[in-house]
Design a protein around this motif. Structure first.
Motif, PDB file in Angstrom:
ATOM      1  N   LEU A  79       0.838  -1.202   0.000  1.00  0.00           N
ATOM      2  CA  LEU A  79       0.000   0.000   0.000  1.00  0.00           C
ATOM      3  C   LEU A  79       0.873   1.251   0.000  1.00  0.00           C
ATOM      4  N   GLY A  80       0.541   2.163  -0.864  1.00  0.00           N
ATOM      5  CA  GLY A  80       1.178   3.479  -0.834  1.00  0.00           C
ATOM      6  C   GLY A  80       2.625   3.487  -1.272  1.00  0.00           C
ATOM      7  N   MET A  81       3.028   2.522  -2.111  1.00  0.00           N
ATOM      8  CA  MET A  81       4.414   2.488  -2.588  1.00  0.00           C
ATOM      9  C   MET A  81       4.432   2.490  -4.112  1.00  0.00           C
ATOM     10  N   PRO A  82       4.343   3.670  -4.732  1.00  0.00           N
ATOM     11  CA  PRO A  82       4.312   3.709  -6.200  1.00  0.00           C
ATOM     12  C   PRO A  82       5.625   3.260  -6.833  1.00  0.00           C
ATOM     13  N   ASP A  83       6.720   3.268  -6.040  1.00  0.00           N
ATOM     14  CA  ASP A  83       8.020   2.911  -6.612  1.00  0.00           C
ATOM     15  C   ASP A  83       8.444   1.499  -6.234  1.00  0.00           C
ATOM     16  N   PHE A  84       7.464   0.676  -5.946  1.00  0.00           N
ATOM     17  CA  PHE A  84       7.759  -0.698  -5.543  1.00  0.00           C
ATOM     18  C   PHE A  84       8.355  -1.493  -6.707  1.00  0.00           C
ATOM     19  N   GLY A  85       9.420  -2.234  -6.439  1.00  0.00           N
ATOM     20  CA  GLY A  85      10.071  -3.036  -7.486  1.00  0.00           C
ATOM     21  C   GLY A  85       9.694  -4.493  -7.363  1.00  0.00           C
ATOM     22  N   PRO A  86       8.790  -4.985  -8.221  1.00  0.00           N
ATOM     23  CA  PRO A  86       8.318  -6.363  -8.057  1.00  0.00           C
ATOM     24  C   PRO A  86       9.392  -7.414  -8.286  1.00  0.00           C
ATOM     25  N   GLU A  87      10.429  -7.048  -9.057  1.00  0.00           N
ATOM     26  CA  GLU A  87      11.478  -8.054  -9.307  1.00  0.00           C
ATOM     27  C   GLU A  87      12.194  -8.446  -8.025  1.00  0.00           C
ATOM     28  N   ALA A  88      12.446  -7.449  -7.159  1.00  0.00           N
ATOM     29  CA  ALA A  88      13.095  -7.746  -5.885  1.00  0.00           C
ATOM     30  C   ALA A  88      12.219  -8.674  -5.057  1.00  0.00           C
ATOM     31  N   ALA A  89      10.901  -8.447  -5.121  1.00  0.00           N
ATOM     32  CA  ALA A  89       9.969  -9.290  -4.381  1.00  0.00           C
ATOM     33  C   ALA A  89      10.022 -10.727  -4.893  1.00  0.00           C
ATOM     34  N   THR A  90      10.067 -10.875  -6.231  1.00  0.00           N
ATOM     35  CA  THR A  90      10.128 -12.225  -6.804  1.00  0.00           C
ATOM     36  C   THR A  90      11.379 -12.953  -6.336  1.00  0.00           C
ATOM     37  N   ARG A  91      12.515 -12.241  -6.317  1.00  0.00           N
ATOM     38  CA  ARG A  91      13.769 -12.881  -5.919  1.00  0.00           C
ATOM     39  C   ARG A  91      13.732 -13.368  -4.475  1.00  0.00           C
ATOM     40  N   LEU A  92      12.968 -12.657  -3.630  1.00  0.00           N
ATOM     41  CA  LEU A  92      12.870 -13.084  -2.237  1.00  0.00           C
ATOM     42  C   LEU A  92      11.914 -14.253  -2.078  1.00  0.00           C
ATOM     43  N   GLY A  93      11.164 -14.587  -3.120  1.00  0.00           N
ATOM     44  CA  GLY A  93      10.248 -15.720  -3.039  1.00  0.00           C
ATOM     45  C   GLY A  93       8.803 -15.315  -2.876  1.00  0.00           C
TER      46      GLY A  93
END
Lengths: 236, 521
Positions: A79-93
């Protein structure tokens, strides 16, 4: 108790209440979500349902809290993070198919946060610029009722536990050569639910590169580091 | 199945159909030489133009030279098809089971019609009589064994003799003297002519096995047609059911909730109609007409399939999307299915299917508060810039196929792992300075003017802002892509920096200015 009578009553009451709050659990049957093995040190017993965590200093650390619940099938929100990087999230699982983003809640931050925590297991949120304490406690009550977890990036007055990055360093980058490969974070955790004594741990990202032996080794080194820090603190 | 006897067919041919259709729809005048043009060539021309020597396939300029008063219009096949639809219906009224071969040419089976009207010639005159009052009044009819022979018979009628009946079994003899061009096989015909086969009869005389060995399957089919053994059956068209739902508002409505409420029943009928046909709808098109004549049209895709409430939600979102309120009252809403699928492919599992209804309901509620585009899911994309690798899809929409294809590509020159957790949607301006405070530059050979020493959050020309010492850095990593596309071309140099606090940044030098692309926080 003459000391109690003589001391000014208001700060004392507040102190006692704070101690009671930090020692008692908010619910009788506290359930917890799993965490990555590397985070066990910081959060013994896992990510509590109904808790609000405050994470300061690192988005990656906040995402790492989501990794294990998401891998086990929990729905997560950002929520409220327009600059969120989904690739980093994928790498963490983190499974992107079960990750919901609300980048711009506008002035309805609290309403949207409540609506998201109603249906999603874990929600990461960037704290709004202005927080009213009464509203945060209302949100906290709703969290406990729904059994979902809120991870707030930044200061959060109603946080049940706080994770603060106290040191950060990068490996792999020289002066004019190399590339960022490994990040070392030193994190301090404090809060209630078996965490009233501050804990320190050193984390290394990316997490999955660490085998168990390396983890143990790191833990040993970490303990030494913590001890030195403790000595330093006392000396300082 | 070339051994099967050819079916006896009636072919109805409307001469110069593109011209008839264009004139009927008001695109061309009725009594002057006209022609339809596609890619600079004449596709069809009227009889008046033909008298002046205009032919199909002529260059436009040549046609205008032969017939200076020629009026031309771009050829639109949709007009043809649309104008022929009522004609096909008229034929269908007299003889059921019409197959439209192309606009202007339709066929029906002869057997039932001949029996009902007591004779093939009577059936033909019945059809011509029915068509006389339509725009296809000049239609001709050919009856023969096989669609090809009947079509050729129709072409060989004359204005005073509008029906040509080839007796049963006489099709090979009828076809034999016709020129080989009648086959309409642009690749095969010149070759056959060079081989000495000038008529269909010459080609039909060749051994079938030899033809198949030399010309393949297409050649064998052409050979069967030339020999009067056209294997094609008459396949009656199956009318597609009309699932569209239109609601007209009289007087026009000016509130979103009024429109949504008025459309509720239509949305339920829409979904019920599709379900009754054992289909589910995975994409819909919503067309909203406002009173002042402006139209909003949009396609909405669904990751699973639409329910009535979801159709209604899309209508509501589309109304809200046109600038919060409506510019003028809404007079008409139309919903039509864009993609449908068999219901058997969308059976719910025994334990339901993800995402569960509760989550969908909760997120739809947030969408109704903030708008359709406010709740997103991320899918991996492809590209070298980090922002390109992040594709955001509104909740409830299907992810774009382009993104999946791009994500599967290798993208040499993209960043090494680990990816940063904060990717700025828009690049943010910064300054990267060397030890003496000069801006760091990269020359044509890719050499850095001085090691970067300071990262300043202020823009050039302004003082103030945060100033961080750079301890470690690497670069420049050149990024050159899409030089052929002026709008997406990029020529930049990337750097990774670590500041004194131990925070890492990805910065970009493009056109002499520094930008932050991402923060490894």
């Amino acid at each position: 108790m003459p000391t109690l009578a003589t001391a000014s009553p208001t700060p004392l009451r507040e102190e006692l209440q704070a101690r009671i709050r930090s020692m008692q659990a908010t619910r009788l049957d506290e359930r917890a979500l799993p965490t990555l093995p590397a985070l066990q040190q910081l959060l013994p017993g896992g990510l509590r349902q109904g808790y609000a965590y405050s994470v300061t200093g690192s988005t990656t650390l906040a995402l790492a809290l989501l990794a294990a619940p998401s891998a086990q099938g929990a729905w997560c929100g950002v929520l409220g993070m327009p600059d969120f990087g989904p690739e980093a999230a994928t790498r963490l699982g983190i499974d992107l198919e079960r990750l919901v983003l609300v980048p711009a809640p506008g002035n309805q931050w609290l309403t949207v946060a409540a609506a998201m925590t109603d249906v999603l297991g874990v929600v990461i949120a960037r704290a709004p610029s202005r927080v009213v304490p009464a509203e945060t406690s209302r949100l906290g009550a709703r969290l406990r009722q729904r059994g979902s977890t809120l991870v707030v990036l930044g200061e959060w007055p109603g946080a049940d536990a706080t994770l603060t990055v106290v040191g950060s360093s990068w490996l792999g980058l020289g002066t004019g050569y190399g590339y960022l490969s490994t990040r070392r974070l030193e994190v301090e955790a404090s809060g209630r639910g078996g965490m009233h004594r501050p804990r320190r741990a050193r984390l290394t990202f990316p997490l999955e590169e660490w085998s168990t032996s390396a983890l143990q080794e790191a833990n040993a080194a970490e303990t030494r580091a913590t001890e030195t820090h403790a000595v330093d603190d006392r000396a300082g | 199945m070339s051994t099967r006897n050819p079916v006896r067919a009636v072919v109805v041919w409307c001469p110069d159909w593109p011209i008839v259709a264009a004139r009927a729809s008001g695109l061309l005048p009725h009594d002057s030489p006209v022609a339809l043009i596609a890619r600079g060539e004449v596709v069809a021309c009227s009889a008046e133009a033909r008298d002046d020597g205009v032919r199909r396939g002529l260059r436009l300029r040549e046609a205008q030279a032969r017939c200076p008063e020629l009026e031309t219009q771009a050829y639109d096949p949709v007009v043809d098809a649309r104008a022929f639809e009522p004609i096909a219906e008229v034929i269908e009224e007299r003889v059921p089971g019409v197959q439209v071969l192309r606009p202007g040419l339709a066929t029906v089976r002869a057997r039932g019609a001949a029996r009902y009207y007591r004779g093939e010639d009577r059936a033909a005159s019945e059809l011509l009589g029915a068509l006389a009052s339509t725009i296809a009044g000049a239609a001709r009819i050919g009856i023969a064994d096989g669609i090809f022979a009947a079509e050729q018979a129709a072409y060989r009628t004359a204005p005073h003799q509008r029906t040509l009946l080839v007796p049963a079994g006489a099709s090979p003899q009828f076809l034999a003297p016709l020129p080989i061009e009648a086959l309409d096989e642009p690749k095969l015909v010149p070759l056959l002519k060079r081989l000495g086969a000038g008529t269909l009869g010459d080609f039909a005389a060749l051994n079938e096995t030899d033809v198949r060995a030399r010309f393949g399957e297409d050649g064998a089919r052409a050979h069967a047609r030339a020999a009067g053994r056209d294997p094609r059956p008459v396949t009656a068209r199956v009318l597609e059911k009309d699932f569209d739902r239109v609601v007209e508002f009289e007087p026009p409505l000016d509130r979103v909730d009024q429109v949504a409420f008025a459309f509720r029943a239509a949305a339920e009928e829409f979904v019920a109609g599709i379900t009754a046909a054992r289909l589910v709808c995975t994409a819909i098109r919503v067309v909203i007409d406002a009173e002042r004549g402006d139209t909003s049209e949009r396609e909405w895709a669904h990751p699973r399939h639409f329910t009535a409430a979801e159709v209604l939600d899309r209508v509501r979102w589309q109304l809200q999307g046109s600038g919060g309120g409506l510019s003028s009252p809404i007079s008409r809403v139309r919903v039509s299915p864009e993609r449908v699928d068999a219901v058997s492919n969308h059976e719910a599992g025994l334990w339901g299917h993800a995402p569960d209804e509760r989550i969908h309901h909760g997120l739809s509620r947030i969408q109704s508060m903030l708008g359709h585009d406010a709740v997103l899911t991320a899918v991996p994309g492809g590209g070298r810039m980090l922002a390109e690798r992040r594709v955001l899809v509104p909740w409830g929409d299907a992810p774009p196929a382009v993104a999946r294809v791009a994500a599967g590509r290798p993208w040499p020159g993209s960043l090494p792992d680990p990816p940063p957790a904060t990717v700025f949607a828009e690049l943010r301006p910064v300054q990267v300075l060397d030890a003496v405070g000069e801006a760091v530059e990269v020359d044509q050979r890719g050499a850095v003017s001085a090691p970067p020493a300071w990262l300043c959050s202020s823009v050039p020309g302004h003082r103030g802002g945060d100033r961080l010492a750079i301890t470690n850095w690497a670069g420049p990593w050149p990024l050159q892509q899409r030089w052929w596309d002026a709008t997406r071309a990029r020529r930049a140099d990337r750097f990774q920096l670590v500041d004194a606090r131990g925070e890492a940044w990805l910065v970009l030098l493009e056109g002499g200015r520094w930008w932050v692309e991402a923060h490894y926080d």
